[in-house]
Scaffold this motif. Structure first.
Motif, PDB file in Angstrom:
ATOM      1  N   MET A  93       2.299   1.827  -3.542  1.00 34.60           N
ATOM      2  CA  MET A  93       1.381   2.270  -4.495  1.00 34.60           C
ATOM      3  C   MET A  93       1.256   3.848  -3.994  1.00 34.60           C
ATOM      4  N   GLU A 122       1.703   7.008  -6.618  1.00 35.05           N
ATOM      5  CA  GLU A 122       0.597   7.860  -6.759  1.00 35.05           C
ATOM      6  C   GLU A 122       0.981   9.452  -6.720  1.00 35.05           C
ATOM      7  N   HIS A 123       1.685   9.606  -5.563  1.00 35.97           N
ATOM      8  CA  HIS A 123       2.465  11.022  -5.656  1.00 35.97           C
ATOM      9  C   HIS A 123       3.325  11.149  -6.845  1.00 35.97           C
ATOM     10  N   ARG A 132      -4.058  11.428 -20.240  1.00 36.39           N
ATOM     11  CA  ARG A 132      -2.548  11.147 -20.610  1.00 36.39           C
ATOM     12  C   ARG A 132      -2.468   9.938 -21.515  1.00 36.39           C
ATOM     13  N   ARG A 158      -6.038  10.114 -16.094  1.00 35.66           N
ATOM     14  CA  ARG A 158      -5.513   8.795 -16.591  1.00 35.66           C
ATOM     15  C   ARG A 158      -5.579   8.751 -17.813  1.00 35.66           C
ATOM     16  N   ASP A 189       2.825  14.358 -13.843  1.00 36.38           N
ATOM     17  CA  ASP A 189       1.572  13.910 -14.668  1.00 36.38           C
ATOM     18  C   ASP A 189       1.914  12.752 -15.498  1.00 36.38           C
ATOM     19  N   ILE A 190       2.103  11.610 -14.976  1.00 41.38           N
ATOM     20  CA  ILE A 190       2.501  10.348 -15.592  1.00 41.38           C
ATOM     21  C   ILE A 190       1.390   9.163 -14.970  1.00 41.38           C
ATOM     22  N   SER A 191       1.371   8.308 -15.564  1.00 38.94           N
ATOM     23  CA  SER A 191       0.600   7.026 -15.052  1.00 38.94           C
ATOM     24  C   SER A 191       1.583   5.718 -15.065  1.00 38.94           C
ATOM     25  N   VAL A 192       1.899   5.351 -14.100  1.00 37.55           N
ATOM     26  CA  VAL A 192       2.751   4.246 -13.950  1.00 37.55           C
ATOM     27  C   VAL A 192       1.990   2.884 -13.834  1.00 37.55           C
ATOM     28  N   PRO A 193       2.377   2.161 -15.018  1.00 33.26           N
ATOM     29  CA  PRO A 193       1.689   0.747 -15.221  1.00 33.26           C
ATOM     30  C   PRO A 193       1.959  -0.124 -14.107  1.00 33.26           C
ATOM     31  N   LEU A 194       1.097  -1.081 -13.682  1.00 36.97           N
ATOM     32  CA  LEU A 194       1.327  -2.022 -12.863  1.00 36.97           C
ATOM     33  C   LEU A 194       2.316  -2.824 -13.230  1.00 36.97           C
ATOM     34  N   ASN A 195       2.231  -3.137 -14.613  1.00 39.97           N
ATOM     35  CA  ASN A 195       3.037  -4.211 -15.333  1.00 39.97           C
ATOM     36  C   ASN A 195       4.584  -4.057 -14.945  1.00 39.97           C
ATOM     37  N   LEU A 199       0.772  -1.302  -0.015  1.00 41.00           N
ATOM     38  CA  LEU A 199       0.024   0.101  -0.031  1.00 41.00           C
ATOM     39  C   LEU A 199       0.951   1.127   0.034  1.00 41.00           C
ATOM     40  N   GLU A 208       3.146  10.198  -9.513  1.00 43.12           N
ATOM     41  CA  GLU A 208       2.132  10.312 -10.993  1.00 43.12           C
ATOM     42  C   GLU A 208       1.732  11.697 -10.789  1.00 43.12           C
ATOM     43  N   ASP A 209       1.242  12.234  -9.738  1.00 44.13           N
ATOM     44  CA  ASP A 209       0.550  13.578  -9.907  1.00 44.13           C
ATOM     45  C   ASP A 209       1.747  14.452  -9.929  1.00 44.13           C
ATOM     46  N   VAL A 229      -1.512  -2.064 -17.624  1.00 41.37           N
ATOM     47  CA  VAL A 229      -2.688  -1.781 -16.653  1.00 41.37           C
ATOM     48  C   VAL A 229      -2.260  -0.648 -15.833  1.00 41.37           C
TER      49      VAL A 229
END
Lengths: 79, 401
Positions: free
Chosen positions: A43, A47-48, B168, B165, A54-60, A40, A50-51, B151
């Motif tokens: 994650m 999230e911090h 982006r 999301r 301004d990106i999204s980190v894939p779980l992969n 947790l 990512e904000d 994902v």
């Protein structure tokens, strides 16, 4: 586009509240086995960041991240 | 190092609980007395953790339909839907589900897990993107991992985070599947589905909603959250289960996309498993009919949910964010949750004990689910059991109990 040094510095800043004050964070610090972060908390850290960037980190990519260096290297690819 | 090392944390907690004589995981129902009563681990209890929302497991019409099916079609199909396992009744149930949901296409799966995991693993593949709610059910997480897609999770029930999301993704949105649930199984909270749909309308992507815990509970016809929120046309795929409000086992996916029939033959959890037994299909068909014929069940369910939710609140317990057929008491201390679970059993109430990582966040839950079959007096007895709990208790104290 942020570079490695900017990312690793930001990781140190975000991570500090999660670990004991006397722990010195380095690029070789391991998130789970050494710093003792729960999934947790990992994650929440992500999230911090990512904000911030301004990106999204894939779980992969998470299974490939053990150290803070691994994390920064992966983030460089995403930014 | 051995293969078994990774199981040590599970072995440790099990032996700790065994030494205290507490068996919360895999509690044995020695005799089931009714939809709401049983003897569990030697205690006669009110069942307050079964997901038997409409209480149809002992309905005479469902039982009669199952019995007839066994006598006429045998105990099992012994084969996959793709081989010898498609009986006329499987096809009829698919037609009836499509009719009920007002969709053109439906697939019946052998379990809810097979439905949600199968659709999540098949709809998106390598090169595609899945954007999912962080608190999604384990079956969805298993499915997306198998999919080979990229994902990305967004903060639980946070439409603004979903929007970020999707923004982006840029052009990749055209290859994106969004996954959310109707009512979330642990805390009973509802997704802000209308807000999610607004975001989807702006950006695109396909939307799948898991209505496992909302079928039969929400909407004018009981179709779930998408119906209640008036957004059924914006939901591309609805998945769910027969194992809760319909009192059997099995799962489904419904859609207006004609490709669903091709997806059926690409979904491994549909192909490489035996189809549901005739008795299961028969009782599910009966239950789906009763769900529509008896809207009073839904009203009773919500009356019971309100009674339990407000009763627990009055007793000072921390319950979920809204009234729901799932009423979960949050307990910050894990050991206290274990101790309380055991106390409740001894006081005649069976609830679900949920500990991290199965529960959201770091807290444990005493998760109750109410049924339309509960009487008001039974809800009072559940509350009376909670009222006996010692707020200062911990597992250590139970050593001397």
């Amino acid at each position: 586009m942020p570079e490695y040094n900017e990312l690793i510095t930001r990781i140190y800043e975000v991570l500090q509240p999660f670990v004991k004050a006397e722990v010195e964070l380095t690029e070789d610090s391991e998130l789970v086995t050494e710093l003792g972060l729960t999934s947790l908390q990992v994650m929440s850290l992500i999230e911090h960041i990512e904000d911030d960037f301004d990106i999204s980190v894939p779980l992969n990519i998470l299974p490939d991240i053990r150290t803070l260096r691994d994390l920064a290297n992966q983030l460089v690819k995403l930014t | 190092m051995s293969l078994f090392d990774k199981f040590k944390p599970i072995i440790d907690i099990r032996s700790e609980l065994d030494s205290l004589g507490i068996m919360p995981f895999g509690a044995v129902t020695e005799k089931i007395l009714s939809p709401t009563e049983a003897i569990v681990n030697g205690h006669e209890v009110i069942l307050a953790g079964t997901n038997n929302y409409l209480g149809l497991t002992f309905d005479p019409e469902c039982i009669a339909a199952a019995k007839t099916a066994i006598e006429e079609q045998g105990t099992g199909t012994t084969g996959s839907r793709m081989a010898n396992g498609t009986f006329a009744e499987h096809v009829r149930l698919e037609q009836e589900l499509a009719g009920f949901f007002d969709k053109q296409y439906a697939i019946v799966f052998s379990t809810g897990y097979a439905a949600t995991m199968g659709m999540a693993s098949t709809l998106a593949g390598p090169g595609d993107v899945i954007v999912m709610d962080a608190d999604s059910h384990a079956s969805l997480y298993d499915g997306v991992r198998l999919s080979g897609a990229e994902v990305i999770r967004f903060r639980h029930s946070d439409a603004a985070d979903l929007e970020k999301r999707l923004r982006r993704l840029g052009e990749r949105i055209s290859n994106t599947l969004i996954i959310v649930e109707g009512i979330y199984s642990m805390l009973g909270d509802r997704a802000p589905l209308r807000e999610f749909v607004e975001v989807k309308r702006r950006y695109g992507g396909l939307l799948m909603v898991d209505e496992a815990h909302s079928l039969g509970m929400l909407g004018e016809h009981g179709r779930g959250l998408a119906e209640q929120e008036g957004v059924e046309d914006d939901v591309d795929f609805i998945v769910g289960t027969f194992s809760k409000s319909l009192g059997a086992i099995g799962g489904y996916c419904v859609s207006n996309h004609p490709q669903l029939d091709a997806i059926r033959f690409a979904t491994r959890s549909y192909i490489f498993t035996a189809s549901p037994s005739p008795s299961v299909i028969a009782s599910t068909r009966a239950a789906l009919r009763l769900l529509q014929e008896r809207p009073g069940l839904r009203k009773q369910l919500w009356d019971n949910a309100r009674q339990l939710y407000s009763g627990l609140q009055e007793l000072g317990f921390q319950v979920g964010p809204e009234v729901s057929p799932v009423v979960a008491v949050t307990v910050e201390d894990r050991d206290r949750a274990i101790f309380w679970w055991n106390q409740l059993l001894q006081q005649g109430a069976y609830v679900n004990l949920v500990m991290p990582p199965a529960s959201p966040g770091n807290n444990s839950l005493l998760r109750c689910s109410v049924s339309a079959a509960h009487t008001s007096e039974q809800i009072d007895r559940i509350l009376a059991a909670f009222a006996t709990l010692d707020k200062q208790a911990s597992l250590a104290a139970s050593d001397n109990a």
